[in-house]
Design a protein around this motif. Structure first.
Motif, PDB file in Angstrom:
ATOM      1  N   SER A  58       0.803  -1.224   0.000  1.00  0.00           N
ATOM      2  CA  SER A  58       0.000   0.000   0.000  1.00  0.00           C
ATOM      3  C   SER A  58       0.837   1.275   0.000  1.00  0.00           C
ATOM      4  CB  SER A  58      -0.971   0.008   1.178  1.00  0.00           C
ATOM      5  OG  SER A  58      -0.289  -0.006   2.406  1.00  0.00           O
ATOM      6  N   GLU A  59       1.980   1.268   0.660  1.00  0.00           N
ATOM      7  CA  GLU A  59       2.773   2.496   0.790  1.00  0.00           C
ATOM      8  C   GLU A  59       3.983   2.571  -0.139  1.00  0.00           C
ATOM      9  OE1 GLU A  59       1.702   5.033   2.573  1.00  0.00           O
ATOM     10  OE2 GLU A  59      -0.018   3.840   3.226  1.00  0.00           O
ATOM     11  N   ASN A  66       1.854   5.107  -5.982  1.00  0.00           N
ATOM     12  CA  ASN A  66       1.319   5.941  -4.917  1.00  0.00           C
ATOM     13  C   ASN A  66       1.003   7.348  -5.414  1.00  0.00           C
ATOM     14  OD1 ASN A  66       3.433   4.007  -3.151  1.00  0.00           O
ATOM     15  ND2 ASN A  66       1.356   4.217  -2.382  1.00  0.00           N
ATOM     16  N   TYR A 108      -5.166   4.426  -4.153  1.00  0.00           N
ATOM     17  CA  TYR A 108      -5.618   4.468  -2.760  1.00  0.00           C
ATOM     18  C   TYR A 108      -7.047   3.961  -2.632  1.00  0.00           C
ATOM     19  CZ  TYR A 108      -1.290   6.733  -1.622  1.00  0.00           C
ATOM     20  OH  TYR A 108       0.045   6.983  -1.448  1.00  0.00           O
ATOM     21  N   ASN A 165      -8.101   0.838  -0.261  1.00  0.00           N
ATOM     22  CA  ASN A 165      -9.264   0.905   0.635  1.00  0.00           C
ATOM     23  C   ASN A 165     -10.296  -0.163   0.284  1.00  0.00           C
ATOM     24  OD1 ASN A 165      -8.313   3.004   2.208  1.00  0.00           O
ATOM     25  ND2 ASN A 165      -9.240   4.571   0.921  1.00  0.00           N
TER      26      ASN A 165
END
Length: 180
Positions: free
Chosen positions: A66-67, A106, A112, A116
């Motif tokens: 995710s990051e 990102n 994102y 989610n």
């Protein structure tokens, strides 16, 4: 073109601090795509490997995915280069749950939404393509990604976690030795 030999002459003192220093020097070049253009393939794989493991140590696989999205497309090849094919397979199982149109970046707002969407069925998303996926299918995807992440974490912990050989850097050190 820079190679591993430009950074490492002697492997007897390789440790986490030395590897972080190499990675920091490479990040000074610029973005991941700029680094890829200016270094040898082997040094690029080393850079991906160091960042993959370092970020995993801090945030686990979901944190990496995710990051540090830009790393994701290169992780399977890095795991293969480190001779961790069982991790490669488990990682690819996790990534296979992402829709085919996913762009691992990102800098991409849709990414994102994707994170989610897959993290929790109650998290709101705005991407129209994700909103078209039926809620039952989304529940299946969220459950599946969590299960597959658990498997991946269980396989990774003995290799890179606390108490692992060379503090979890042995595969990277071995890779470097094969390249020198």
């Amino acid at each position: 073109m820079m190679t591993i030999k430009d950074f490492i002459k002697d492997t007897s003192h390789l440790n986490e601090a030395a590897l972080v220093d190499i990675s920091d020097q490479l990040w000074q070049i610029g973005s991941l795509s700029e680094i890829k253009q200016q270094v040898s393939h082997e040094l690029f794989i080393l850079h991906i490997s160091m960042n993959m493991i370092g970020n995993w140590k801090g945030e686990g696989w979901w944190g990496v995915i995710s990051e540090q999205a830009e790393l994701v497309p290169y992780i399977p090849e890095a795991l293969q280069a480190l001779q961790l094919n069982h991790l490669k397979t488990a990682f690819e199982d996790v990534i296979s749950i992402f829709p085919a149109y996913t762009i691992f970046s990102n800098d991409n707002e849709c990414y994102y939404d994707m994170i989610n969407f897959l993290q929790n069925v109650r998290f709101k998303v705005t991407d129209e393509r994700l909103l078209m996926i039926p809620s039952e299918k989304r529940k299946e995807m969220v459950t599946s990604i969590k299960q597959k992440l658990d498997i991946l974490e269980d396989l990774t912990e003995p290799l890179w976690g606390y108490g692992a050989e060379s503090d979890g850097w042995i595969q990277v050190i071995d890779y470097i030795k094969t390249q020198l």
